[in-house]
Design an enzyme around this catalytic site. Structure first.
Site, short mmCIF file in Angstrom:
data_model
loop_
_atom_site.label_atom_id
_atom_site.label_comp_id
_atom_site.label_asym_id
_atom_site.label_seq_id
_atom_site.Cartn_x
_atom_site.Cartn_y
_atom_site.Cartn_z
CD GLU A 161 90.63 118.08 60.36
OE1 GLU A 161 91.00 117.35 59.42
OE2 GLU A 161 89.46 118.52 60.45
CB CYS B 168 84.93 114.36 56.20
SG CYS B 168 85.40 113.86 54.52
CG HIS C 117 89.12 117.58 56.57
ND1 HIS C 117 89.18 116.51 57.44
CD2 HIS C 117 88.74 117.05 55.38
CE1 HIS C 117 88.87 115.39 56.80
NE2 HIS C 117 88.60 115.70 55.55
#
Length: 363
Positions: free
Chosen positions: A340, A253, A338
């Site tokens: 994760e 990001c 993202h």
């Protein structure tokens, strides 16, 4: 359910009427929307929302309550929160409270009961717009509030959300040392590294690069974070130094944007950003599409990436924007989304595994 009237005043003078939730008062911020059906607690505690008033497009928020396990940072960073319907009687075996009590605890001013679809259409057509959540008293000084709204700008975002000092976390069977530079990191980034055998040291955003290199990490993780990447000039200069080391670097990001700037590319603000858990991204190397979680208002411009420095590795299939860059030095890669967050159905956790492979090869 609170019945106290509250209002949303947009920069163009548009007024929405709703009901107050959370803390009472007036909150000014940049209005953005998130299309996720779930994950509101993660959204509220994502530091990338610093300075913004978040609107949930899904009509019912709060039905599974809140708990202490799903937070993504040490507090909530949003300036305000807007939902169509707030569930005040949540039901879930992990539930430890409701949305209203969470907002009050975090001192977040909220608003419910308004037409969030109409609000979203306005933002999509006009672009991101400033606004304020307020009460009847606030509307009595409408002209003054409009001046405040139109003058509002997110400032010192990364400096505000980053950790004040280094934080260390040990894996059960630590094999690698990772320096996680905190521009507003989500805790699940740390969890993703820990479960892969990485001891993690979180560094404040503006830690001198020489200090990080001196600590001899096996890899460097660049986190997500808020604000305009072009304003983070000191962080960009630091990354110019780290880019010249042979330490593997993985950015997510804001970290993706900052590394691109450090290597000569440019960024630009999107009309209304990408915020949600259903954004299709194509991995050009795999010729495969993944559904990703995203939260960003800026993007790297593809035609500004020097081909002798790096190449676009991922693209957004909705609008064609850059979603990943692989650098030609062989030890740096970044993504805009993202990995994760794991929205499914085919998750992008493989990127953490690639980062581990780079550290293994270097060692």
């Amino acid at each position: 359910m609170c019945e106290q009237k509250a209002y949303l005043l947009l920069a163009d003078g548009t007024i929405f009427e709703g009901r107050s939730i959370g803390k009472r008062g007036t909150a000014v911020g940049e209005i953005v929307f998130n299309t996720s059906m779930t994950g509101y607690e993660e959204i509220l505690t994502d530091a990338s929302y610093y300075g913004q008033i978040v609107t949930q497009t899904y009509p019912l928020i709060g039905n599974y309550g809140v708990n202490d396990d799903d937070i993504e940072s040490r507090k909530s960073w949003v300036n305000g929160y807007i939902v169509h319907e707030e569930c005040d009687t949540p039901s879930n075996f992990r539930c430890a409270g409701n949305l209203d009590s969470f907002l009050k605890k975090q001192n977040i001013i909220g608003l419910c009961g308004l037409d969030t679809r109409r609000l979203t259409r306005i933002i999509r057509e006009h672009g991101v717009m400033n606004g304020a959540i307020t009460d009847e008293k606030g509307l009595e000084n409408k002209e003054q509030l409009l001046k405040e709204i139109n003058n509002y700008k997110i400032k010192d975002a990364v400096k505000t959300v980053t950790v004040p000092e280094k934080v260390e976390a040990k894996a059960e069977n630590g094999k690698y040392k990772v320096a996680l530079i905190d521009y507003g990191y989500k805790i699940n980034i740390m969890r993703s590294l820990l479960k892969r055998g990485c001891d993690v040291t979180v560094y404040p955003a503006l830690t001198p690069p020489e200090e990080i290199i001196k600590d001899s990490p096996d890899g460097i993780m660049l986190s997500n974070g808020p604000g305009d990447p072009a304003e983070c000039k000191e962080a960009v200069e630091n990354l110019k130094v780290l880019s010249k080391s042979d330490i593997p670097i993985f950015g997510i990001c804001l970290g993706h944007q900052l590394l691109a700037l450090a290597n000569g590319a440019k960024t630009a603000k999107l009309k209304y950003g990408h915020r949600g858990a259903n954004h299709p991204v194509k991995d050009l190397n795999q010729d495969r599409t993944y559904i990703t979680s995203q939260n960003h208002g800026y993007a790297v411009l593809a035609d500004t990436i020097d081909k002798s420095v790096g190449t676009v590795s991922h693209i957004n299939l909705n609008d064609g924007t850059v979603e990943g860059v692989r650098y030609n030095n062989g030890h740096m890669f970044t993504v805009q989304f993202h990995p994760e967050a794991s929205p499914g159905p085919k998750d992008t956790g493989y990127l953490f595994d690639e980062f581990i492979s780079l550290m293994k090869d270097r060692s």
